[in-house]
Design an enzyme around this catalytic site. Structure first.
Site, short mmCIF file in Angstrom:
data_model
loop_
_atom_site.label_atom_id
_atom_site.label_comp_id
_atom_site.label_asym_id
_atom_site.label_seq_id
_atom_site.Cartn_x
_atom_site.Cartn_y
_atom_site.Cartn_z
CG HIS A 122 -1.89 0.97 1.44
ND1 HIS A 122 -1.62 2.26 1.80
CD2 HIS A 122 -3.24 0.89 1.31
CE1 HIS A 122 -2.76 2.94 1.89
NE2 HIS A 122 -3.76 2.13 1.59
CG ASP A 199 0.54 -2.37 6.20
OD1 ASP A 199 -0.41 -2.47 6.99
OD2 ASP A 199 0.47 -1.75 5.12
CD GLN A 202 -6.99 -4.46 4.14
OE1 GLN A 202 -7.92 -5.21 4.44
NE2 GLN A 202 -7.17 -3.20 3.83
CE LYS A 225 -7.51 -0.06 6.33
NZ LYS A 225 -7.97 0.28 5.00
CB CYS A 364 -3.70 3.23 -1.47
SG CYS A 364 -4.84 4.56 -1.12
N1 PMP Z 1 -1.76 -0.68 4.64
C1 PMP Z 1 -2.73 -1.41 4.09
C2 PMP Z 1 -2.41 -2.81 3.58
C3 PMP Z 1 -4.02 -0.91 4.00
O1 PMP Z 1 -5.00 -1.64 3.46
C4 PMP Z 1 -4.29 0.40 4.50
C5 PMP Z 1 -5.67 1.01 4.42
N2 PMP Z 1 -6.25 0.94 3.15
C6 PMP Z 1 -3.23 1.12 5.07
C7 PMP Z 1 -1.99 0.54 5.12
C8 PMP Z 1 -3.43 2.49 5.63
O2 PMP Z 1 -4.25 2.46 6.75
P1 PMP Z 1 -4.81 3.81 7.38
O3 PMP Z 1 -5.39 4.59 6.25
O4 PMP Z 1 -5.83 3.35 8.37
O5 PMP Z 1 -3.66 4.51 8.01
#
Ligand code: PMP
Length: 406
Positions: A122, A199, A202, A225, A364
């Site tokens: 991401h 990270d 998910q 999440k 993203c």
């Molecule tokens: N890493 C991953 C794999 C994600 O799916 C997301 C959220 N789409 C993020 C990071 C970022 O998370 P946040 O926007 O809650 O900071």
């Protein structure tokens, strides 16, 4: 027993209609809906325990502090952190990764050092490292994927070297659904002398996480999440490592003493928590974790896996020219797909008019999509409250809109 009707009762938002159609919410990888216990925790905090934490001698402040610190222990416990001093509250995964990239960069990274990420990351797990590399003269290296969307482990091994200072990897991909073999990745990185950040954005809602067993140096995740509130998340870091790092942001809470000559910093985890923390969010975060724990992460995972399997089979069987991004052996409840030449935005927009909420775009993860030859893709992602009937409604809607878009 997994009583889906009773579970859905706990999520008031799910019973609403959009455009006169029952809502089918399949955008859970972007954010999850909130159960009553989370909503009630927020209301309870503001109606009975609202005062700024840590600084007050008065009753309300002490209650608020107790709740906030109990929430910290709950969150730490949820990811198997050996102690709560390594559990830092952040605004979310993004801030947690930025914190590590900044502080590790300042403390450990020299020109010529390498940071290793993978193609499936991401943007939150790419851009902070690009910024760090630019600041410190380091180089970002990228692990490629197999055609199925798994990490190319041979390439990973080959890219690890004595120059690798840190490896940053998704536990579960937000586009491919791939569950990475993170324990093995951590072991190999440590053998090469590198630190590892995982990270977990998910992962936490779908698998039980044990940071101690994984051996991760840092683990980042977001409350929203995993059925918790927006605006709060956490970074777990090994305390002995966090102790070595400089602070991230300066301000109240993170200091021990302040003078013009010399300012000293607070103990962990407060050294990394400048300013008033989200003490309402933290208690609601803990309530969300209690909710999923009571249902059982294994049961949740099995339920989502069944929905994923059902949707995958139907897509393949009913749309000849459909394609799926991510066919890893081990997958979370994420189905990224396309049908023929139909633009995902058009598909998403028409499905929305029928009450079906999916996500379309680059999710993203632009470098990942580009590596697979796409600019955008549609994604349906499943949560503990989705039903087989909802998957049926999703396919009914697909059969209505796809012919219009051909
Ligand atoms: N890493 C991953 C794999 C994600 O799916 C997301 C959220 N789409 C993020 C990071 C970022 O998370 P946040 O926007 O809650 O900071």
């Amino acid at each position: 027993m997994y009583d889906i009707a009773a579970i859905r009762q706990e999520f008031p938002i799910l019973s609403q209609e959009v455009y006169g159609k029952p809502l089918v919410y399949l955008d859970n990888a972007a954010t999850t809906q909130k159960p009553r216990c989370v909503l009630e925790a927020i209301e309870r905090a503001y109606t009975s325990a609202n005062a700024n934490v840590h600084r007050g001698v008065h009753y309300l402040s002490q209650i608020a502090t107790e709740h906030h610190e109990a929430a910290r222990r709950r969150v730490a416990d949820f990811v198997g952190a050996p102690s709560a001093e390594g559990l830092i509250f952040t605004r979310g995964t993004t801030e947690a990764i930025n914190l590590v990239a900044y502080c590790v960069g300042e403390r450990y990274i020299q020109p010529g050092d390498e940071i290793l990420v993978s193609t499936m990351e991401h943007h939150a797990n790419i851009v902070p490292w690009q910024l760090m590399c630019a600041r410190r003269g380091a180089e970002l290296r990228v692990v490629p994927l197999t055609p199925e969307g798994e990490l190319d482990m041979e390439a990973y091994r080959a890219l690890l070297s004595e120059r690798t200072r840190l490896v940053a990897l998704a536990h579960v991909s937000n586009v491919l659904g791939t569950v990475n073999p993170v324990a093995e990745c951590v072991r190999l990185a440590h053998e090469a002398g590198a630190l590892v950040l995982l990270d977990g954005a998910q992962a936490v809602a779908h698998t039980s996480v044990d940071v101690a067993a994984l051996g991760a140096d840092f683990y980042a995740f977001s409350a929203h999440k995993v059925y918790g509130p927006t605006g709060i998340g956490a970074l777990y870091g090994r305390p002995e490592l966090l102790d070595e790092l400089p602070p991230y942001m300066g301000g109240g809470e993170m200091i021990e003493r302040v003078s013009w000559e010399r300012t000293t910093y607070n103990v962990l985890p407060f050294k990394f928590e400048a300013g008033t923390p989200d003490y309402v969010g933290s208690t609601a975060f803990a309530a969300a974790l209690d909710f999923v724990t009571a249902l059982g992460l294994d049961e949740i995972a099995a339920h989502e896996e069944e929905l994923l399997h059902y949707a995958t089979e139907r897509l393949r069987a009913e749309f000849d020219d459909s394609y799926i991004l991510g066919t890893a052996r081990e997958k979370g409840g994420i189905l990224s797909f396309g049908i023929g030449q139909i633009h995902p935005f058009d598909l998403g927009t028409l499905l929305d008019r029928l009450g079906i909420a999916i996500r379309t775009g680059h999710h993203c993860a632009e470098p990942l999509l580009r590596s697979m030859g796409h600019e955008a893709v549609a994604r349906a992602s499943f949560a503990l409250y989705n039903t087989r009937e909802e998957v049926d409604r999703f396919f009914e809607a697909l059969h209505r809109v796809v012919p219009m878009l051909r």
